[in-house]
Every structure is written in C-alpha cells, then in structure tokens.
Design a protein around this motif. Structure first.
Motif, short mmCIF file in Angstrom:
data_model
loop_
_atom_site.label_atom_id
_atom_site.label_comp_id
_atom_site.label_asym_id
_atom_site.label_seq_id
_atom_site.Cartn_x
_atom_site.Cartn_y
_atom_site.Cartn_z
N LEU A 13 -57.72 36.30 -94.43
CA LEU A 13 -57.08 35.73 -93.20
C LEU A 13 -58.37 35.57 -92.24
CD1 LEU A 13 -53.75 37.66 -92.82
CD2 LEU A 13 -54.23 35.34 -93.65
N PHE A 41 -51.02 31.75 -92.22
CA PHE A 41 -49.97 32.58 -92.80
C PHE A 41 -49.08 31.79 -94.02
CE2 PHE A 41 -51.27 34.48 -89.03
CZ PHE A 41 -51.69 35.81 -89.34
N LEU A 44 -47.55 33.28 -97.18
CA LEU A 44 -46.97 34.43 -97.21
C LEU A 44 -45.49 34.50 -96.76
CD1 LEU A 44 -50.08 36.07 -95.40
CD2 LEU A 44 -49.72 35.86 -97.82
N VAL A 50 -46.22 43.06 -90.61
CA VAL A 50 -47.52 42.79 -89.72
C VAL A 50 -47.89 44.01 -89.13
CG1 VAL A 50 -48.52 41.44 -88.10
CG2 VAL A 50 -47.01 40.56 -89.57
N LEU A 68 -43.48 38.78 -90.40
CA LEU A 68 -44.14 37.36 -90.15
C LEU A 68 -42.84 36.53 -89.47
CD1 LEU A 68 -46.51 36.49 -93.08
CD2 LEU A 68 -47.00 37.14 -90.38
N VAL A 91 -51.25 42.42 -93.56
CA VAL A 91 -50.08 41.91 -94.05
C VAL A 91 -49.68 42.34 -95.28
CG1 VAL A 91 -48.51 39.99 -94.33
CG2 VAL A 91 -50.67 39.73 -92.67
#
Length: 254
Positions: A13, A41, A44, A50, A68, A91
C-alpha cells in the motif's frame, strides 16, 4: 525496473493511502487517521481490520481503527513517550481460514507529534528536528531505515526551533557531528543506497563537492577522508568558524 515479489501475497500500500496525524487533547495523545486514497484498498475485504503500528526508541504499540467497512477515525496512544514515531499501516484479515493474515501494508514513515507551524518549517529538508525528553543529553540523532534522520532536542531547551536554525554554537559544533554520523551510516555500504532519504543526502553532498562521488568500494580511511572533505566544504560555505568566533567575542565583551 525491479519489482518486489511478496511470497505472502500481501499488497504493498502507498503511504499516501491514509492521512494520519497526532492530536493532543489535554493529557491524551490521539492519532487521527482517515483514508485518503480509497482505490488503494479496492481489492481488500471490508471486514479486514485496520491497524497502525508505532515504534520509537525501542518502544512499540499497535493502534486499532476498526475495519475497512467501518473505520474509526481516532485511537488513543497508551504510550505517552512517543514524540516522532515511525509508523506502518497494516490491514489484517479478520475472518475465514486466513484470519490474522497480513493482507496489505505500507512502508514505514515518520509521524511527528507536533502541529506547530513554525516547527514544521524547521523540519523541512533532509534533516528533521523534534523536541523530546532525552535528558541528560541535549540532542540525540536517530537514523531510520525508510525516512529522513531525526534529531531529538531536549524539551528543557527553550525555543528549540530557533536554536537549531540560528544558534552559532549548534550550527558550528553540533551540525558537523550530525552530518558525520549520517554519512558514516550511509558509507557503511559498498554500493549507493536505495533509500530515497539517503539519495537526497548524497545529492546535498554533491552540491558541496560537485562530481566527487563517495568512495564506495574503498577502505575505511578513504571514506573517512571523504567525509572530512565534506565537512570542510560545509563549514567553509556557511562560515561556521567565523560565526562561532563572533558569538564568543560578543559574550566576552558583554
């Protein structure tokens, strides 16, 4: 162009995926974090948790920000000693057979626990400064892997931002010592470094000694001499000796 291969399957990320800052409310230190780049994201699951991992001076702490799909915007630090911690967004899967697996993460970056505009100006460039409790020392250098070196200044020193930028004693005596430590760390390698911060420091060195590249494959003595030449160039450009002499003469005549 080299491409990283991640055997765990986790997603790399970007640091810009979130915006995070420290907010002090009374005796509490809170980290405020929001998603700045939702596209990062996209693949995901909403159920992924998170987390923000903080570490500084051998202390570490992991803050939870929900999932998320239902992300919290703030989390309180339990460690009040953090001043400018390195942090990493992580994550993590929260359900299914892969529960607990790391699904995505960023590289580390430095988050300064200070919102003062004047201090932010002092931190621009290739070296950061941060007030911190480091007594009995007045200053302390920390060299990090993925971000610019940071110099802690003890909180007892008044108006430390002005001190590091303008004080002749700091500029002529402390800064050269800091520069030496940084380049001794960089020149441990026998090849030019990959870190962006180190490349910027080498670019700065080239402005003082144009075309004189570091002796990467030479011995310790050659590297020592290269750093000495660099310090001579720094002191000559900024007139540090004359600055210091002038300061001392003023104090004697006062």
């Amino acid at each position: 162009m080299r491409k990283r291969i991640r055997l765990t399957g986790r997603k790399q990320l970007p640091r810009s995926a979130v915006e995070a800052k420290v907010v002090e409310i009374g005796s509490k230190k809170l980290v405020s974090m929001t998603i700045a780049n939702p596209q990062a994201f996209k693949k995901l699951p909403d159920t992924a948790r998170v987390k923000l991992r903080l570490f500084e001076n051998k202390f570490s702490e992991t803050l939870e920000f929900g999932t998320l799909g239902s992300m919290q915007t703030t989390a309180e630090m339990s460690n009040k000693a953090f001043s400018a911690p390195s942090c990493q967004l992580r994550v993590v899967a929260s359900e299914g057979e892969h529960r607990g697996f790391l699904l995505g993460s960023t590289d580390t970056w430095t988050m300064r626990a200070n919102n003062d505009e004047e201090e932010s100006t002092a931190n621009e460039g290739i070296l950061m400064f941060q007030p911190h409790e480091i007594a009995p020392r007045s200053w302390k250098l920390e060299i990090r892997d993925d971000d610019y070196p940071i110099v802690y200044i003890d909180k007892k020193i008044p108006d430390s931002c002005t001190w590091v930028r303008n004080d002749p004693i700091f500029i002529s005596c402390v800064l050269p010592a800091i520069i030496r430590e940084v380049f001794e760390d960089i020149l441990v390698s026998v090849t030019p470094p990959d870190q962006n911060w180190a490349k910027d420091w080498l670019g700065w060195a080239d402005t003082l000694m144009p075309g004189k590249a570091p002796p990467w494959t030479d011995g310790r003595q050659q590297k020592y001499e290269w750093i000495n030449d660099l310090l001579d160039g720094f002191c000559l450009r900024h007139g540090t000796l004359d600055m210091l002499v002038g300061k001392l003469q003023q104090e004697v005549g006062a």
